[in-house]
Design a protein around this motif. Structure first.
Motif, PDB file in Angstrom:
ATOM      1  N   GLY A 164       0.801  -1.210   0.000  1.00 15.11           N
ATOM      2  CA  GLY A 164       0.000   0.000   0.000  1.00 15.11           C
ATOM      3  C   GLY A 164       0.842   1.271   0.000  1.00 15.11           C
ATOM      4  O   GLY A 164       2.058   1.238  -0.221  1.00 15.11           O
ATOM      5  N   VAL A 165       0.176   2.387   0.276  1.00 15.80           N
ATOM      6  CA  VAL A 165       0.770   3.723   0.181  1.00 15.80           C
ATOM      7  C   VAL A 165       0.602   4.457   1.505  1.00 15.80           C
ATOM      8  O   VAL A 165      -0.468   4.397   2.122  1.00 15.80           O
ATOM      9  N   HIS A 190      14.277  -1.517   1.991  1.00 19.79           N
ATOM     10  CA  HIS A 190      14.455  -2.257   0.736  1.00 19.79           C
ATOM     11  C   HIS A 190      13.138  -2.502   0.000  1.00 19.79           C
ATOM     12  O   HIS A 190      12.064  -2.466   0.585  1.00 19.79           O
ATOM     13  N   HIS A 191      13.286  -2.745  -1.307  1.00 18.95           N
ATOM     14  CA  HIS A 191      12.173  -3.139  -2.180  1.00 18.95           C
ATOM     15  C   HIS A 191      10.939  -2.269  -1.961  1.00 18.95           C
ATOM     16  O   HIS A 191       9.844  -2.756  -1.684  1.00 18.95           O
ATOM     17  N   MET A 192      11.128  -0.971  -2.090  1.00 14.99           N
ATOM     18  CA  MET A 192      10.032  -0.026  -1.883  1.00 14.99           C
ATOM     19  C   MET A 192      10.183   1.150  -2.835  1.00 14.99           C
ATOM     20  O   MET A 192      11.188   1.259  -3.539  1.00 14.99           O
ATOM     21  N   THR A 193       9.179   2.019  -2.848  1.00 16.46           N
ATOM     22  CA  THR A 193       9.179   3.196  -3.715  1.00 16.46           C
ATOM     23  C   THR A 193       8.951   4.443  -2.883  1.00 16.46           C
ATOM     24  O   THR A 193       8.126   4.440  -1.967  1.00 16.46           O
ATOM     25  N   GLY A 211       8.463  -2.792   0.727  1.00 15.78           N
ATOM     26  CA  GLY A 211       7.245  -2.997  -0.034  1.00 15.78           C
ATOM     27  C   GLY A 211       6.369  -1.781  -0.231  1.00 15.78           C
ATOM     28  O   GLY A 211       5.749  -1.626  -1.272  1.00 15.78           O
ATOM     29  N   VAL A 212       6.282  -0.915   0.739  1.00 12.71           N
ATOM     30  CA  VAL A 212       5.343   0.200   0.693  1.00 12.71           C
ATOM     31  C   VAL A 212       5.805   1.283  -0.284  1.00 12.71           C
ATOM     32  O   VAL A 212       6.970   1.335  -0.688  1.00 12.71           O
ATOM     33  N   THR A 213       4.873   2.149  -0.623  1.00 13.89           N
ATOM     34  CA  THR A 213       5.175   3.377  -1.357  1.00 13.89           C
ATOM     35  C   THR A 213       4.949   4.541  -0.417  1.00 13.89           C
ATOM     36  O   THR A 213       3.889   4.634   0.220  1.00 13.89           O
ATOM     37  N   LEU A 214       5.947   5.401  -0.285  1.00 14.97           N
ATOM     38  CA  LEU A 214       5.820   6.627   0.500  1.00 14.97           C
ATOM     39  C   LEU A 214       5.636   7.772  -0.492  1.00 14.97           C
ATOM     40  O   LEU A 214       6.462   7.945  -1.391  1.00 14.97           O
ATOM     41  N   ARG A 215       4.555   8.550  -0.324  1.00 12.86           N
ATOM     42  CA  ARG A 215       4.199   9.541  -1.344  1.00 12.86           C
ATOM     43  C   ARG A 215       3.846  10.893  -0.719  1.00 12.86           C
ATOM     44  O   ARG A 215       3.242  10.971   0.340  1.00 12.86           O
ATOM     45  N   ASP A 216       4.213  11.942  -1.422  1.00 16.18           N
ATOM     46  CA  ASP A 216       3.838  13.325  -1.119  1.00 16.18           C
ATOM     47  C   ASP A 216       4.021  13.733   0.343  1.00 16.18           C
ATOM     48  O   ASP A 216       3.066  14.092   1.028  1.00 16.18           O
ATOM     49  N   PRO A 217       5.253  13.739   0.824  1.00 12.36           N
ATOM     50  CA  PRO A 217       5.495  14.169   2.206  1.00 12.36           C
ATOM     51  C   PRO A 217       5.299  15.675   2.351  1.00 12.36           C
ATOM     52  O   PRO A 217       5.449  16.429   1.390  1.00 12.36           O
TER      53      PRO A 217
END
Length: 191
Positions: free
Chosen positions: A74-75, A136-139, A114-120
């Motif tokens: 998830g995000v 690791h292995h995240m966006t 695994g997670v996506t970190l977006r728009d801080p």
């Protein structure tokens, strides 16, 4: 966040031996008063954003605990576009700095994958004073804007940490920074 929905929340803190599994989208509320004011980090002496003595609590945080895991497909969304005008217009309530998206402070045994970190609102991922960190292995998808429309949306700020491994992380539109003699290894950082 469970399922595939969008879950708005005020900031929350992870306890010891906690796994946060993100399946939907966890989005920070667009209300600066829901983010408690906390003291600046001791090694800074002031907030890195507004330069005051206080800053807003990160959306997701952990402090002085062991064995923290953040994972899932998830995000975690910081609703950054709500926060950017406060910096540009110097209009933050009581001159308190914007919150980081995820801040892990003085913890041992941290894994984020695994997670996506977006728009801080401010820095995206900030491990500080930590030991044994594996990212690791995240966006990380944080805007990099001109004219201070969305300033200081760094991707990963590794700060005063030991034994940090960052690998297989896709970082879009932002930067990775290592501070204060952090011991780290960066492997296959950008694809």
């Amino acid at each position: 966040g469970g399922g595939g929905g969008v879950y708005q929340t005020a900031p929350f803190t992870l306890g010891p031996h906690t796994t946060l599994t993100v399946q939907g989208t966890i989005r920070g509320v667009s209300d600066q008063y829901k983010f408690p004011a906390i003291q600046a980090l001791p090694s800074y002496g002031r907030d890195a954003d507004m330069r005051g003595k206080r800053r807003r609590q990160a959306l997701v945080s952990a402090k002085h605990v062991n064995n923290i895991t953040i994972r899932g497909d998830g995000v975690i969304d910081g609703a950054g576009w709500y926060w950017y005008p406060f910096f540009k217009n110097f209009s933050a309530a009581h001159n308190i700095g914007r919150p980081h998206l995820v801040e892990i402070e003085n913890c041992t045994g941290v894994e984020i994958s695994g997670v996506t970190l977006r728009d801080p609102a401010f820095w995206t991922l900030h491990p500080v004073y930590c030991t044994d960190v594996h990212i690791h292995h995240m966006t990380i998808d944080a805007p990099m804007c001109r004219n201070y429309r969305c300033p200081n949306t760094d991707g990963i700020d590794i700060d005063s940490c030991q034994n940090v491994l960052v690998e297989y992380v896709l970082i879009l539109h932002c930067a990775i920074t290592m501070y204060r003699h952090s011991q780290f290894c960066v492997s296959d950082l950008l694809h």
